[in-house]
Design a protein around this motif. Structure first.
Motif, PDB file in Angstrom:
ATOM      1  N   TRP A  68       0.864  -1.273   0.217  1.00 54.00           N
ATOM      2  CA  TRP A  68       0.145   0.056  -0.329  1.00 54.00           C
ATOM      3  C   TRP A  68       1.052   1.472  -0.067  1.00 54.00           C
ATOM      4  CZ3 TRP A  68      -4.616  -1.323  -1.473  1.00 54.00           C
ATOM      5  CH2 TRP A  68      -5.360  -2.026  -1.373  1.00 54.00           C
ATOM      6  N   THR A  69       2.041   0.775  -0.795  1.00 52.66           N
ATOM      7  CA  THR A  69       3.123   2.658   0.048  1.00 52.66           C
ATOM      8  C   THR A  69       2.225   3.638  -0.652  1.00 52.66           C
ATOM      9  OG1 THR A  69       5.195   1.124   0.445  1.00 52.66           O
ATOM     10  CG2 THR A  69       5.200   2.975  -0.770  1.00 52.66           C
ATOM     11  N   TRP A  70       1.731   3.125  -2.174  1.00 48.49           N
ATOM     12  CA  TRP A  70       1.500   3.775  -3.344  1.00 48.49           C
ATOM     13  C   TRP A  70      -0.100   4.673  -2.678  1.00 48.49           C
ATOM     14  CZ3 TRP A  70      -3.754   3.958  -4.340  1.00 48.49           C
ATOM     15  CH2 TRP A  70      -4.227   2.944  -4.745  1.00 48.49           C
ATOM     16  N   ALA A  71      -0.943   4.081  -1.708  1.00 44.78           N
ATOM     17  CA  ALA A  71      -1.250   4.572  -1.608  1.00 44.78           C
ATOM     18  C   ALA A  71      -1.016   5.667  -0.216  1.00 44.78           C
ATOM     19  CB  ALA A  71      -3.118   3.825  -0.955  1.00 44.78           C
ATOM     20  N   SER A  72      -0.517   5.340   0.084  1.00 41.56           N
ATOM     21  CA  SER A  72       0.703   6.356   1.516  1.00 41.56           C
ATOM     22  C   SER A  72       0.945   7.539   1.182  1.00 41.56           C
ATOM     23  CB  SER A  72       2.043   5.925   2.138  1.00 41.56           C
ATOM     24  OG  SER A  72       1.850   4.564   2.645  1.00 41.56           O
ATOM     25  N   PHE A  73       1.458   7.551  -0.282  1.00 37.89           N
ATOM     26  CA  PHE A  73       1.451   9.438  -0.544  1.00 37.89           C
ATOM     27  C   PHE A  73       0.574   9.545  -1.269  1.00 37.89           C
ATOM     28  CE2 PHE A  73       6.064   6.354  -1.414  1.00 37.89           C
ATOM     29  CZ  PHE A  73       6.755   7.547  -0.733  1.00 37.89           C
ATOM     30  N   LEU A  74      -0.615   8.705  -2.091  1.00 31.51           N
ATOM     31  CA  LEU A  74      -1.810   9.672  -2.316  1.00 31.51           C
ATOM     32  C   LEU A  74      -2.382   9.531  -1.054  1.00 31.51           C
ATOM     33  CD1 LEU A  74      -3.847  10.067  -4.592  1.00 31.51           C
ATOM     34  CD2 LEU A  74      -4.606   7.857  -4.392  1.00 31.51           C
ATOM     35  N   ILE A  75      -2.595   9.484   0.732  1.00 30.20           N
ATOM     36  CA  ILE A  75      -3.294  10.202   1.445  1.00 30.20           C
ATOM     37  C   ILE A  75      -2.300  11.092   1.795  1.00 30.20           C
ATOM     38  CG2 ILE A  75      -4.032   9.436   3.108  1.00 30.20           C
ATOM     39  CD1 ILE A  75      -3.922   6.710   2.756  1.00 30.20           C
ATOM     40  N   GLY A  76      -1.003  10.754   2.177  1.00 31.71           N
ATOM     41  CA  GLY A  76      -0.363  12.465   2.014  1.00 31.71           C
ATOM     42  C   GLY A  76      -0.700  13.537   1.328  1.00 31.71           C
ATOM     43  N   GLY A  77      -1.023  13.011   0.251  1.00 29.92           N
ATOM     44  CA  GLY A  77      -0.754  13.765  -1.535  1.00 29.92           C
ATOM     45  C   GLY A  77      -2.603  14.763  -1.390  1.00 29.92           C
ATOM     46  N   LEU A  78      -3.059  14.573  -0.647  1.00 30.57           N
ATOM     47  CA  LEU A  78      -5.012  14.795  -0.106  1.00 30.57           C
ATOM     48  C   LEU A  78      -4.673  15.851   0.550  1.00 30.57           C
ATOM     49  CD1 LEU A  78      -7.020  11.826  -1.784  1.00 30.57           C
ATOM     50  CD2 LEU A  78      -6.539  13.588  -2.862  1.00 30.57           C
ATOM     51  N   ALA A 214      -1.196   2.116   5.392  1.00 32.82           N
ATOM     52  CA  ALA A 214      -1.073   2.934   4.542  1.00 32.82           C
ATOM     53  C   ALA A 214      -1.320   4.031   5.182  1.00 32.82           C
ATOM     54  CB  ALA A 214      -2.236   2.543   3.198  1.00 32.82           C
ATOM     55  N   ILE A 215      -2.688   4.381   6.146  1.00 32.21           N
ATOM     56  CA  ILE A 215      -2.510   5.426   6.195  1.00 32.21           C
ATOM     57  C   ILE A 215      -1.267   6.031   7.496  1.00 32.21           C
ATOM     58  CG2 ILE A 215      -3.749   6.675   8.661  1.00 32.21           C
ATOM     59  CD1 ILE A 215      -5.725   5.264   7.761  1.00 32.21           C
ATOM     60  N   ILE A 216      -0.196   4.901   8.237  1.00 35.38           N
ATOM     61  CA  ILE A 216       0.575   5.085   9.117  1.00 35.38           C
ATOM     62  C   ILE A 216       1.431   5.688   7.773  1.00 35.38           C
ATOM     63  CG2 ILE A 216       2.088   3.447  10.479  1.00 35.38           C
ATOM     64  CD1 ILE A 216      -0.064   4.144  11.705  1.00 35.38           C
ATOM     65  N   GLY A 217       2.400   4.837   6.954  1.00 34.74           N
ATOM     66  CA  GLY A 217       3.116   5.152   6.216  1.00 34.74           C
ATOM     67  C   GLY A 217       3.032   6.243   5.948  1.00 34.74           C
ATOM     68  N   ALA A 218       1.568   7.141   5.452  1.00 30.19           N
ATOM     69  CA  ALA A 218       1.374   8.152   4.187  1.00 30.19           C
ATOM     70  C   ALA A 218       2.072   9.429   5.980  1.00 30.19           C
ATOM     71  CB  ALA A 218       0.018   8.547   4.699  1.00 30.19           C
ATOM     72  N   ALA A 219       1.416   8.861   7.319  1.00 31.27           N
ATOM     73  CA  ALA A 219       1.518  10.206   8.473  1.00 31.27           C
ATOM     74  C   ALA A 219       3.734   9.420   8.950  1.00 31.27           C
ATOM     75  CB  ALA A 219       1.084   9.777   9.744  1.00 31.27           C
ATOM     76  N   SER A 220       3.583   9.216   8.737  1.00 27.72           N
ATOM     77  CA  SER A 220       4.782   8.898   8.941  1.00 27.72           C
ATOM     78  C   SER A 220       6.125   9.347   7.856  1.00 27.72           C
ATOM     79  CB  SER A 220       6.061   7.270   8.987  1.00 27.72           C
ATOM     80  OG  SER A 220       5.063   6.520   9.641  1.00 27.72           O
ATOM     81  N   VAL A 221       6.135   9.353   7.149  1.00 26.43           N
ATOM     82  CA  VAL A 221       6.665  10.276   5.999  1.00 26.43           C
ATOM     83  C   VAL A 221       5.795  11.474   5.431  1.00 26.43           C
ATOM     84  CG1 VAL A 221       8.457   8.858   4.728  1.00 26.43           C
ATOM     85  CG2 VAL A 221       6.231   8.571   4.163  1.00 26.43           C
ATOM     86  N   PHE A 222       5.574  12.131   5.977  1.00 26.49           N
ATOM     87  CA  PHE A 222       4.647  13.387   6.103  1.00 26.49           C
ATOM     88  C   PHE A 222       5.916  14.037   5.207  1.00 26.49           C
ATOM     89  CE2 PHE A 222       1.434  16.924   5.660  1.00 26.49           C
ATOM     90  CZ  PHE A 222       0.764  16.471   4.782  1.00 26.49           C
ATOM     91  N   MET A 223       7.253  14.315   5.777  1.00 28.14           N
ATOM     92  CA  MET A 223       7.588  15.504   5.253  1.00 28.14           C
ATOM     93  C   MET A 223       8.147  15.310   4.375  1.00 28.14           C
ATOM     94  SD  MET A 223      11.760  15.918   6.986  1.00 28.14           S
ATOM     95  CE  MET A 223      12.996  16.200   6.554  1.00 28.14           C
ATOM     96  N   ALA A 224       8.269  14.204   3.241  1.00 29.94           N
ATOM     97  CA  ALA A 224       7.820  14.813   1.759  1.00 29.94           C
ATOM     98  C   ALA A 224       7.071  15.492   1.374  1.00 29.94           C
ATOM     99  CB  ALA A 224       7.550  12.993   1.423  1.00 29.94           C
ATOM    100  N   TYR A 225       6.502  15.929   1.918  1.00 33.84           N
ATOM    101  CA  TYR A 225       5.229  16.769   1.032  1.00 33.84           C
ATOM    102  C   TYR A 225       5.868  18.803   1.616  1.00 33.84           C
ATOM    103  CZ  TYR A 225       2.639  13.479  -1.604  1.00 33.84           C
ATOM    104  OH  TYR A 225       2.141  12.491  -2.258  1.00 33.84           O
TER     105      TYR A 225
END
Length: 420
Positions: A68-78, A214-225
């Motif tokens: 679900w890595t791609w979904a992590s980046f999508l969630i963070g992006g939204l 996917a949610i945990i992944g999005a939050a963990s690297v939100f710094m990428a955004y």
């Protein structure tokens, strides 16, 4: 709507960018006096986001989110898209640079505004150090050398890019456009090469997490955004600023979302996910080597160097202007408002750069990436809440961004506490 004070005149800056920048942007200086056109502002935003994040944290996201890595980046992006909309709307409404500092000041929360500026400046110093350390790690991976080489090369990058920033907005933006175009070209090639061999089975990891990962992944690297908000500090530098900031925010964030998802899907087609997780900061270099051998290794290393370099450049450029804005209102020592002959806030550039150099030398900043993500989620959640409460911009976007940012923060804190 907020009630704000009279507009401060835009800072005096060079009349125009180099010709190739003006041609790319399609915009010259306007009555607002700004030097940043569409291309320059887009490059500053993209450079601030697609920096160390995708190169040093892809393995972290895969470890947390698996397939679900791609979904992590999508969630963070939204969440980032909603925040970018709100930040642009609030900036235009106040017609002042300064980001969340300015928004809180306009609401009368002076102490909170001062605290937010200090926290952000510390966060930006940390992120510059992370980018510099990643820059050095990729180069050291190619050239070898002693253990201190990553730190030494990172320090050199900060010094060079601080020097470019001291030359003013035109040079900083011109360098940023060239760097961003170069690194996106290389990343696009890597993405296409991986996606043509796409096999969903290769996305799997041992002990795969569920969709919650996917949610945990999005939050963990939100710094990428982290990085698009830097545009709100550059508002006074923009040509036709009210129109431009509304256009460039979604364009900048959309570019990052597309790149992150493409790389998240493509790289596991070239390198086993277990190696991506274990090799950490130089994982993409292994993907390049697996694809093209030594030439691939060198190309990805070049992209990493350009990417982290542009992130250092953009973050120094914009955060120094935040310090100048705060100092002009006597919330930081007045020396931070001083400008050199090229109208660069040189004390801010030198102070932030020096602090980042110290942190780069100390190294071992990987554990701070998650902490930085929490900081930026809290900041962005506050921005969205202010927009929602004041009815500035689209209220649905503001509500979505508020809930998304604060909920991600809570879930990440629970995950770090091993409660979930």
């Amino acid at each position: 709507m907020v009630h704000h004070s009279a507009q401060r005149p835009a800072s005096a800056i060079p009349d125009k960018l180099p010709n190739f920048v003006s041609a790319l942007s399609g915009e010259g200086a306007s009555s607002s006096g700004g030097a940043l056109g569409l291309a320059g502002a887009w490059a500053m935003g993209v450079g601030g986001m697609i920096g160390g994040g995708i190169f040093s944290t892809l393995g972290v996201v895969i470890g947390a989110a698996g397939q679900w890595t791609w979904a992590s980046f999508l969630i963070g992006g939204l969440i980032a898209l909603a925040t970018g909309h709100c930040m642009a709307a609030l900036t235009v409404d106040g017609d002042r640079s300064g980001g969340i500092y300015r928004f809180l000041r306009l609401q009368g929360y002076d102490k909170s505004a001062h605290l937010s500026a200090l926290v952000l400046l510390l966060g930006y110093t940390l992120t510059i150090a992370v980018y510099a350390f990643t820059f050095g790690s990729y180069l050291a991976n190619v050239f070898g050398g002693p253990a201190w080489m990553p730190q030494a090369m990172g320090v050199a990058a900060i010094i060079v890019l601080a020097g470019i920033n001291l030359r003013g907005a035109s040079d900083a933006a011109g360098v940023e456009i060239a760097i961003v175009v170069g690194k996106l070209t290389i990343l696009a090639g890597l993405g296409i090469a991986g996606l043509v061999h796409f096999n969903a089975a290769r996305l799997a990891v041992e002990n795969p997490p569920g969709w919650f990962g996917a949610i945990i992944g999005a939050a963990s690297v939100f710094m990428a955004y982290e990085g698009f908000e830097l545009l709100s500090y550059d508002y006074d530098e923009m040509a036709d600023r009210k129109r431009l900031i509304r256009r460039v925010m979604p364009l900048t964030i959309g570019t990052a979302i597309f790149v992150y998802i493409a790389i998240a899907l493509a790289v596991p087609m070239l390198v086993d996910t277990s190696r991506l997780i274990s090799d950490g900061e130089v994982a993409l270099a292994e993907a390049g080597q697996a694809l093209l051998g030594t030439p691939g290794l060198l190309l990805i290393t070049a992209a990493a160097a350009m990417s982290t370099g542009s992130a250092i450049n953009a973050t120094l450029f914009s955060s120094a202007r935040l310090a100048r804005e705060v100092a002009s209102e006597k919330k930081l020592p007045a020396v931070f408002a001083h400008e050199n002959a090229q109208h660069s806030p040189y004390i801010g550039v030198l102070t932030l750069g020096s602090g980042a150099i110290v942190l780069t030398i100390l190294g071992g900043l990987a554990s701070l990436v998650t902490g930085a993500s929490i900081v930026f989620l809290l900041v962005f959640g506050t921005v969205n809440f202010l927009a929602w409460r004041e009815g500035v911009g689209n209220r649905f976007y503001a509500a979505f961004g508020t809930v998304g940012a604060f909920l991600s923060t809570i879930l990440l804190a629970l995950h770090l506490s091993k409660i979930v």
